[in-house]
Scaffold this motif. Structure first.
Motif, short mmCIF file in Angstrom:
data_model
loop_
_atom_site.label_atom_id
_atom_site.label_comp_id
_atom_site.label_asym_id
_atom_site.label_seq_id
_atom_site.Cartn_x
_atom_site.Cartn_y
_atom_site.Cartn_z
N SER A 158 18.30 -34.31 -15.52
CA SER A 158 19.36 -35.03 -16.24
C SER A 158 18.93 -36.44 -16.66
N ILE B 175 15.87 -36.34 -19.51
CA ILE B 175 16.15 -36.08 -20.94
C ILE B 175 16.88 -37.27 -21.58
N VAL C 11 20.69 -38.48 -26.59
CA VAL C 11 21.19 -37.47 -25.65
C VAL C 11 22.13 -38.16 -24.65
N PHE D 175 22.20 -29.51 -20.39
CA PHE D 175 20.77 -29.20 -20.26
C PHE D 175 20.47 -28.67 -18.85
N LEU E 90 19.04 -24.99 -17.63
CA LEU E 90 17.88 -24.82 -16.74
C LEU E 90 18.22 -23.90 -15.57
N VAL F 171 14.25 -32.67 -29.79
CA VAL F 171 15.05 -32.26 -28.62
C VAL F 171 14.99 -30.74 -28.39
N VAL G 12 13.81 -29.04 -24.92
CA VAL G 12 14.68 -28.15 -24.13
C VAL G 12 14.02 -26.78 -23.97
N PHE H 231 12.99 -24.88 -20.60
CA PHE H 231 13.65 -23.59 -20.35
C PHE H 231 12.60 -22.58 -19.88
#
Lengths: 481, 42
Positions: A286, A289, A297, A305, A309, A356, A360, A364
């Protein structure tokens, strides 16, 4: 006469709980093996709540002040210690009780896990109600951590024995539950705390009692649903001789010898490297990002996010473990490390070009491999050491997780702080960390490449004795079969 | 003593019940997470 009176007293006492014994849960003809994964899931979905413990963090720091922390309230750092104790005792209890589990069977282990996990919540509730921090540590941390360890390993060897044809998929299903437990536990805890909150209470101890009771019953149901296959049972149409790879054995290594093999040490490092990298990122996801994409963000988007995850972590457990049944465990881990190194090295680029979705997407995939690593390792162990003692061997290997749980977050946080202290902008403070994590994966990659089939001298002979340690293991191996 | 496990139909029904019992809470959890993620991203 002692020789007469002793046996007459002992059997009734020992029979009282005999329904928990391995011998009493041997499946009869016609038993459907697909009943075992839900039993394992009931336990793993319950203990997986440990991943969502952070939902209690804020309320626990306001137990006295209610709306905000007051004098005498616990700090966030004090509460965060519970999670560390969880992970440490998970590894310790899995290592210590793994062999006991193989001897007495999964139902005993499942019941003990339910008592520890549910009972731990009750002790913790007492700690919160009386505002005694040591009771919180003892209940949730020590007792709950032991329940976590026992519950985590209890279904592994059972599932591997029921699904010799799909070991990865079977253990992946159970271990997926451990990741999924947080998805149930977090909203459940949140809802219960809102319900129990009053002007004089944050509602945590009441929530602990309700959740402890629910988990106790769910885990007990899972434990009683366990069945072990009859000796010599194999799935219809499947034969162990069909195994073609030299990396899959049909013989067994005793737990006492397994941990002395180079393969055990190599897999310990493999698991530790994979988990250290993943857990470090997960813990810092957290703020990371938000700092890398400062201004674009928000905190809310960062929470989304983190949710993504978690889903990647769960999906990876069943997905990669199932794939490992087709491509082999060694190839699966090779993919984790090779792809992981490339992706970690790509993170700074994604930050630099302010992309972004790419950022992400990278994390992921990384988190699917983090989850996949947990789910594939029991099958890797069963392939190398045989299925007979895999629960106990897996238990000892989980000390790698405990170690990684301390190393990973420490590494990420320390490296970031050293970069900030050196004057590096916050957006670039994670670049060096990513390269260090990629370096960790290089170590894992090398260790995985060095894994070879276990030497013949470590395997048990046909009569069940261990040939390597020089000590007879006939008794323990027979009781575990 | 191991016992015979009922008819094939009842065995299959038991499997469906067991999977539903663990699947429903898991799906609820996934739905809650996705709902929260979407709400936050909005």
């Amino acid at each position: 006469m002692p020789s007469v009176s002793a046996p007459s007293r002992l059997p009734p006492k020992s029979r009282r709980l005999a329904f928990l014994d391995r011998e009493r849960i041997v499946a009869g003809p016609g038993f459907n093996r697909w009943l075992v994964p839900p039993a394992a899931l009931a336990i793993h979905l319950s203990i997986g709540q440990a991943y969502a413990y952070s939902v209690f963090k804020l309320p626990l720091t306001q137990a006295i002040g209610i709306s905000e922390p007051a004098a005498g309230d616990w700090t966030q750092t004090q509460v965060a210690v519970v999670f560390t104790i969880f992970i440490v005792f998970l590894g310790l209890s899995a290592a210590v009780f793994g062999h006991w589990l193989e001897r007495v069977g999964p139902r005993w282990a499942g019941v003990m896990a339910a008592v520890c996990w549910g009972g731990g919540y009750m002790v913790a509730a007492l700690g919160v109600a009386s505002h005694q921090l040591w009771l919180l540590y003892l209940g949730n941390g020590v007792i709950g951590g032991c329940g976590l360890g026992l519950g985590y390993i209890s279904p592994v060897s059972t599932l591997i024995k029921w699904f010799p044809d799909r070991r990865g998929m079977a253990t992946g299903m159970a271990i997926m539950g451990f990741g999924g437990g947080a998805l149930i536990g977090a909203p459940l805890a949140d809802g219960l705390m809102n319900r129990f909150a009053t002007p004089s209470s944050v509602g945590v101890w009441q929530t602990f009692i309700v959740m402890g009771s629910i988990y106790f019953l769910a885990m007990l149901a899972g434990a009683f649903a366990y069945r072990v296959p009859a000796p010599g049972w194999t799935p219809t149409g499947w034969s162990p001789d069909r195994k073609r790879s030299t990396m899959v054995t049909t013989r067994n290594v005793h737990v006492r010898d397994a941990w002395r093999t180079p393969q055990f040490a190599l897999l310990w490092i493999v698991l530790c490297a994979n988990v250290s990298a993943g857990i470090g990122v997960l813990e810092q996801a957290s703020p990371m990002i938000q700092e890398v994409f400062e201004g674009s963000v928000s905190a809310s988007a960062a929470a989304g996010f983190v949710g993504l995850l978690s889903l990647a972590n769960i999906g990876g457990r069943i997905g990669w473990a199932s794939l490992s049944d087709r491509i082999g465990r060694k190839s699966t881990y090779f993919t984790f490390f090779a792809l992981g190194i490339a992706l970690y090295c790509l993170v700074p680029t994604a930050g630099r070009i302010e992309n972004v979705p790419l950022f992400v997407g990278i994390f992921f995939v990384i988190l699917t491999m983090y989850g996949g690593g947990f789910a594939t390792i029991p099958a890797y162990l069963a392939d190398l050491f045989g299925a007979q003692f895999v629960g106990a061997i897996h238990g000892r290997l989980l000390t790698a997780w405990s170690t990684a749980g301390v190393i990973g977050p420490l590494l990420v946080n320390r490296l970031r702080q050293s970069q900030i202290d050196a004057g590096v902008p916050a957006a670039e403070a994670y670049n060096k960390t990513m390269y260090v994590l990629a370096g960790l994966l290089v170590i894992g990659l090398i260790c995985n490449l060095l894994v070879r089939p276990v030497a013949d001298r470590y395997f048990m002979s046909e009569d069940g004795s261990s040939t390597h340690s020089g000590r007879s293991t006939v008794r323990s191996s027979r009781s575990a079969s | 003593m191991p016992h015979e496990w009922g008819s094939k139909l009842s065995r299959n029904r038991l499997v469906v019940i067991a999977w539903t019992a663990v699947g429903v809470p898991l799906l609820w959890g996934i739905f809650q997470t996705l709902k929260t993620a979407v709400q936050l991203l909005e």
